[in-house]
Design a protein around this motif. Sequence first.
Motif, PDB file in Angstrom:
ATOM      1  N   PHE B   3       0.840  -1.200   0.000  1.00  0.00           N
ATOM      2  CA  PHE B   3       0.000   0.000   0.000  1.00  0.00           C
ATOM      3  C   PHE B   3       0.878   1.255   0.000  1.00  0.00           C
ATOM      4  O   PHE B   3       0.629   2.211  -0.750  1.00  0.00           O
ATOM      5  N   TYR B   4       1.922   1.219   0.836  1.00  0.00           N
ATOM      6  CA  TYR B   4       2.823   2.376   0.936  1.00  0.00           C
ATOM      7  C   TYR B   4       3.519   2.641  -0.407  1.00  0.00           C
ATOM      8  O   TYR B   4       3.580   3.783  -0.865  1.00  0.00           O
ATOM      9  N   LEU B   7       1.158   4.059  -2.893  1.00  0.00           N
ATOM     10  CA  LEU B   7       0.894   5.463  -2.541  1.00  0.00           C
ATOM     11  C   LEU B   7       2.030   6.363  -3.029  1.00  0.00           C
ATOM     12  O   LEU B   7       1.796   7.393  -3.681  1.00  0.00           O
ATOM     13  N   VAL B   8       3.266   5.964  -2.724  1.00  0.00           N
ATOM     14  CA  VAL B   8       4.433   6.762  -3.117  1.00  0.00           C
ATOM     15  C   VAL B   8       4.499   6.881  -4.643  1.00  0.00           C
ATOM     16  O   VAL B   8       4.678   7.988  -5.179  1.00  0.00           O
ATOM     17  N   LEU B  34      13.879  13.272  -2.863  1.00  0.00           N
ATOM     18  CA  LEU B  34      13.120  13.197  -1.599  1.00  0.00           C
ATOM     19  C   LEU B  34      12.163  12.007  -1.606  1.00  0.00           C
ATOM     20  O   LEU B  34      12.003  11.314  -0.594  1.00  0.00           O
ATOM     21  N   MET B  35      11.524  11.770  -2.755  1.00  0.00           N
ATOM     22  CA  MET B  35      10.612  10.630  -2.860  1.00  0.00           C
ATOM     23  C   MET B  35      11.380   9.317  -2.678  1.00  0.00           C
ATOM     24  O   MET B  35      10.900   8.382  -2.041  1.00  0.00           O
ATOM     25  N   LEU B  37      14.094   8.974  -0.912  1.00  0.00           N
ATOM     26  CA  LEU B  37      14.388   8.881   0.529  1.00  0.00           C
ATOM     27  C   LEU B  37      13.173   8.334   1.291  1.00  0.00           C
ATOM     28  O   LEU B  37      13.303   7.441   2.147  1.00  0.00           O
ATOM     29  N   ALA B  38      11.981   8.889   0.955  1.00  0.00           N
ATOM     30  CA  ALA B  38      10.746   8.429   1.619  1.00  0.00           C
ATOM     31  C   ALA B  38      10.519   6.940   1.344  1.00  0.00           C
ATOM     32  O   ALA B  38      10.112   6.185   2.250  1.00  0.00           O
ATOM     33  N   LEU B  41      13.132   4.847   3.372  1.00  0.00           N
ATOM     34  CA  LEU B  41      12.739   4.842   4.799  1.00  0.00           C
ATOM     35  C   LEU B  41      11.572   3.889   5.025  1.00  0.00           C
ATOM     36  O   LEU B  41      11.553   3.124   5.989  1.00  0.00           O
ATOM     37  N   GLY B  42      10.589   3.962   4.114  1.00  0.00           N
ATOM     38  CA  GLY B  42       9.402   3.109   4.228  1.00  0.00           C
ATOM     39  C   GLY B  42       9.760   1.638   4.138  1.00  0.00           C
ATOM     40  O   GLY B  42       9.345   0.834   4.970  1.00  0.00           O
ATOM     41  N   VAL B  44      12.705   0.219   4.673  1.00  0.00           N
ATOM     42  CA  VAL B  44      13.479  -0.174   5.866  1.00  0.00           C
ATOM     43  C   VAL B  44      12.536  -0.386   7.055  1.00  0.00           C
ATOM     44  O   VAL B  44      12.654  -1.359   7.790  1.00  0.00           O
ATOM     45  N   TYR B  45      11.572   0.533   7.217  1.00  0.00           N
ATOM     46  CA  TYR B  45      10.639   0.407   8.348  1.00  0.00           C
ATOM     47  C   TYR B  45       9.821  -0.884   8.245  1.00  0.00           C
ATOM     48  O   TYR B  45       9.690  -1.631   9.213  1.00  0.00           O
ATOM     49  N   PHE B  46       9.277  -1.155   7.050  1.00  0.00           N
ATOM     50  CA  PHE B  46       8.401  -2.320   6.922  1.00  0.00           C
ATOM     51  C   PHE B  46       9.165  -3.653   6.959  1.00  0.00           C
ATOM     52  O   PHE B  46       8.595  -4.671   7.309  1.00  0.00           O
ATOM     53  N   GLN B  48      12.103  -4.074   8.738  1.00  0.00           N
ATOM     54  CA  GLN B  48      12.996  -4.205   9.896  1.00  0.00           C
ATOM     55  C   GLN B  48      12.507  -5.300  10.847  1.00  0.00           C
ATOM     56  O   GLN B  48      11.302  -5.500  11.034  1.00  0.00           O
TER      57      GLN B  48
END
Lengths: 362, 66
Positions: B3-4, B7-8, B34-35, B37-38, B41-42, B44-46, B48
């Motif tokens: 989903f993320y 969205l991106v 920037l996109m 980077l987002a 980050l996303g 890596v978060y999902f 981790q």
Amino acid sequence: MLAKKGKISTRQAALLFYVMTLSPEIRLFPQNTVKMAGKAGWLAPVVAIAPTLLLVVLVNSFFKKNQNANLSDIYNIALGKVVGKIVVSLYLIWILILTSLYIRYYAERLLSSILPHTSLVFIILIMLLLVFFAVRNGLVPLARVNELFFGMLIVSAILLYILALPDIEYRNIMNVCTSDAWPVIKASSSIIPIWGYFLFIFFLGDRINDKENIKKFGFKILLVKFIITIMMLIVTIGSLSATAISNIALPFFAMVKDIEILDTFERMESIIFSIWVITDFITITVFSFIAVSMLKSIFKLKEGKFLASPILLIIGIGSLFFFKDIFELEAFSNYIGLPINALLTVIIPITVFIIGKLREKI
Amino acid sequence: MIFYLVLVLGIGAYDIICLKKKQIKKDVVIYISLMALATVLGIVYFLQTDEKSLAGYILNLINIEW
């Protein structure tokens, strides 16, 4: 006239400052001031007001020669392009972390109070969507709606204070002696970094008009803030006592919960909830505007509003990635957030001012 | 995570089309960075597996117990 140019007035900027600092004030001030100064904690704003007034004078001096600039430009002028951009980049990183922190606080508060079974990601996503549309629509509509919010917030604050007056036990706030002076000074250290957000607003300086009135409106809004904050601390400490406050997570909220009118009207905390959501929305949106403006200044970009989407995605994912739970959030704000805020809103601007004066640029 | 990413990509594609119409190359480059980077980050978060957060690491680093 101002709206046509996409600019807001200094009065509107001052009102934005007032509303965006309410959320951290309600969350931090009662507990932090009581922890450091006990029952004399309500006197901390008396000490904090003097340095904040000086900050207003400092911001006013920054814009004397450069009326149409924003604070990023002023830093570039005072420190030189390279150092200026590095300093502004540090501010940008901190603003992104701070916004992630505010979004997470807002989500955790809703989760722990009225929406316990809702997904954290969903709550964050809703707020980000609102902020996205607000940032895309520009600063003027936000400043206008904030004027309405300001009136509402002042009326509800006065109403809550009046209703809480019968619950105040004066022995909880009286008997303050000279030995409380040093603890009160220490307690003011948790207030100054939040009131220092006044500086952050002027990173939008190129979109604020009549900056010759910074001192006038800055002093006025600080006077209002001073009175409202001191009243908040008096009613909270007065009705709950310093000992109880140091053991309660959200003392002001607990105090409002106890209010009832003629044994009939209760649950006044719903007012606090709406205030909190409104102020969180304003805080997050203003910080997003500031982040966009800083990026625009650092990279000398033409269009800023397109940056709203990547910035909000970074903030949203950052709020999940950076903090695990509410305890970590609180520890981070108290031990890292407040000192860094103090550094960025007091120490660095003073240093920039001195360097700027020495180089005869300001 | 899917989903993320959708969205991106969705927002990114729409914004880049708008930016290209305005013909500002520098803005497009910064926007894409920037996109990216987002997105990183996303991901890596999902993905981790470590329980600790960044704030937790920083607080531990300066020996603050909470």
